[in-house]
Scaffold this active site. Structure first.
Site, PDB file in Angstrom:
ATOM      1  N   SER A 139       0.869  -1.188   0.000  1.00  0.00           N
ATOM      2  CA  SER A 139       0.000   0.000   0.000  1.00  0.00           C
ATOM      3  C   SER A 139       0.900   1.229   0.000  1.00  0.00           C
ATOM      4  O   SER A 139       2.068   1.139   0.410  1.00  0.00           O
ATOM      5  CB  SER A 139      -0.841  -0.005   1.283  1.00  0.00           C
ATOM      6  OG  SER A 139      -1.408   1.268   1.515  1.00  0.00           O
ATOM      7  N   TYR A 152      -1.062  -1.453  10.901  1.00  0.00           N
ATOM      8  CA  TYR A 152      -1.350  -1.616   9.466  1.00  0.00           C
ATOM      9  C   TYR A 152      -0.225  -1.003   8.622  1.00  0.00           C
ATOM     10  O   TYR A 152       0.302  -1.650   7.714  1.00  0.00           O
ATOM     11  CB  TYR A 152      -2.690  -0.971   9.104  1.00  0.00           C
ATOM     12  CG  TYR A 152      -2.995  -1.088   7.622  1.00  0.00           C
ATOM     13  CD1 TYR A 152      -3.315  -2.324   7.056  1.00  0.00           C
ATOM     14  CD2 TYR A 152      -2.917   0.023   6.779  1.00  0.00           C
ATOM     15  CE1 TYR A 152      -3.562  -2.446   5.696  1.00  0.00           C
ATOM     16  CE2 TYR A 152      -3.171  -0.092   5.419  1.00  0.00           C
ATOM     17  CZ  TYR A 152      -3.493  -1.327   4.887  1.00  0.00           C
ATOM     18  OH  TYR A 152      -3.724  -1.455   3.540  1.00  0.00           O
TER      19      TYR A 152
END
Ligand SMILES: NC(=O)c1ccc[n+]([C@@H]2O[C@H](COP(=O)([O-])OP(=O)(O)OC[C@H]3O[C@@H](n4cnc5c(N)ncnc54)[C@H](OP(=O)(O)O)[C@@H]3O)[C@@H](O)[C@H]2O)c1
Length: 262
Positions: A139, A152
């Site tokens: 990401s 995360y």
């Protein structure tokens, strides 16, 4: 011998869009996720539309015993894979101590452990069979720390650096490794991560899963190391390099705090 593409997280979002894009290109697939009905429906639809073989395997990659069982199955099975797409992933948000440890552990097990074990097992088989390709989904969150979503962001930094490291290591054995770094994408991710995505819905930054998958497939065809779909996301991934780290911490902390309910 028939070769397959294994896609984790293929029951929705980016993984599903990858499955469709790859089936369209004539690839036989093995789809992995937890929801049997979704996988069944997707497998039958892709087979009908594209005439490829689409198998599926229900597996909770966050359950260590189930993951080990699946890995054993892969090691003992005859099926050969020439592409592995590690797309399954979850997010959590909120103050670290306010979050249940079980959710953090799940995130680490799925985003880091399962992805790494699948690279280890399938990458090794690819090396023995003379080559293959791996796409790991990270990401743009992987390029800087992300207060309020610290686990995360850190998991995606792991995926990014792990994949780039492996790419160099495996060059000699013919296994090509790429890493996909999407920015905000319209999927179920925000709901499962408990993020208030409504505020992001109209943002120009939001991409569709299909656009992300198309960029990923084109990147794979060109054997790109790093695939960042969309120029805005490329800018966002580059910006932290030109910021002092204290500023990156403050800035991303403020952004995440805005979207995390607390
Ligand atoms: N959406 C974004 O804005 C965005 C941005 C950057 C990166 N990403 C990354 O893109 C990847 C795909 O996310 P998405 O946006 O497509 O979200 P999504 O629609 O929620 O898809 C997540 C996929 O992972 C699977 N999954 C979740 N937990 C699992 C488990 N324990 N075992 C096996 N499979 C599991 C889900 O299937 P089941 O529920 O059926 O198990 C689903 O197929 C993730 O790695 C995410 O971090 C997303």
């Amino acid at each position: 011998m028939t070769r397959y593409t294994l896609i984790t997280g293929a029951s929705s979002g980016i993984g599903l869009a990858m499955a469709e894009a790859l089936a369209r290109r004539g690839r036989n697939l093995v789809l992995i996720a937890r929801h049997r009905e979704a996988l069944e429906a997707i497998a039958s639809e892709l087979t009908q539309r594209f005439g490829v073989e689409v198998l599926f395997r229900v597996c909770d990659l966050g359950e260590p015993l189930r993951l080990s069982g699946f890995i054993l199955e892969l090691e003992q099975g005859e099926r050969q894979f020439d592409l592995l797409v590690n797309c399954a992933g979850i997010g959590t948000c909120g103050p670290f101590f306010a979050q249940e440890w079980a959710d953090q552990q799940d995130l680490i097990d799925i985003n880091i452990t399962a992805l790494s074990r699948l690279c280890h097992t399938i990458g090794n088989a690819m090396a023995l069979q003379g080559g293959g390709q791996i796409l790991n989904v990270a990401s743009i969150a992987g390029f800087q720390p992300g207060p309020w979503m610290s686990t995360y962001y850190a998991s995606k930094a792991y995926v990014l650096h792990f994949s780039e490291g492996l790419r160099e290591e495996l060059r000699g054995v013919g296994v090509k490794v790429s890493v996909l770094c999407p920015g905000p994408t319209r999927t179920a991710f925000f709901r499962t991560a408990n993020l208030e995505a409504g505020r992001l819905d109209n943002s120009k930054l939001m991409m569709n899963a299909e656009e992300v998958a198309l960029a990923a497939v084109r990147g794979l065809e060109r054997n790109r190391a790093l695939i960042i779909p969309g120029w805005q996301n490329r800018l966002l991934a580059t910006a932290p390099r030109f910021m002092p780290r204290w500023l990156a911490r403050k800035l991303y902390g403020a952004i995440n705090k805005h979207y995390c309910p607390h």
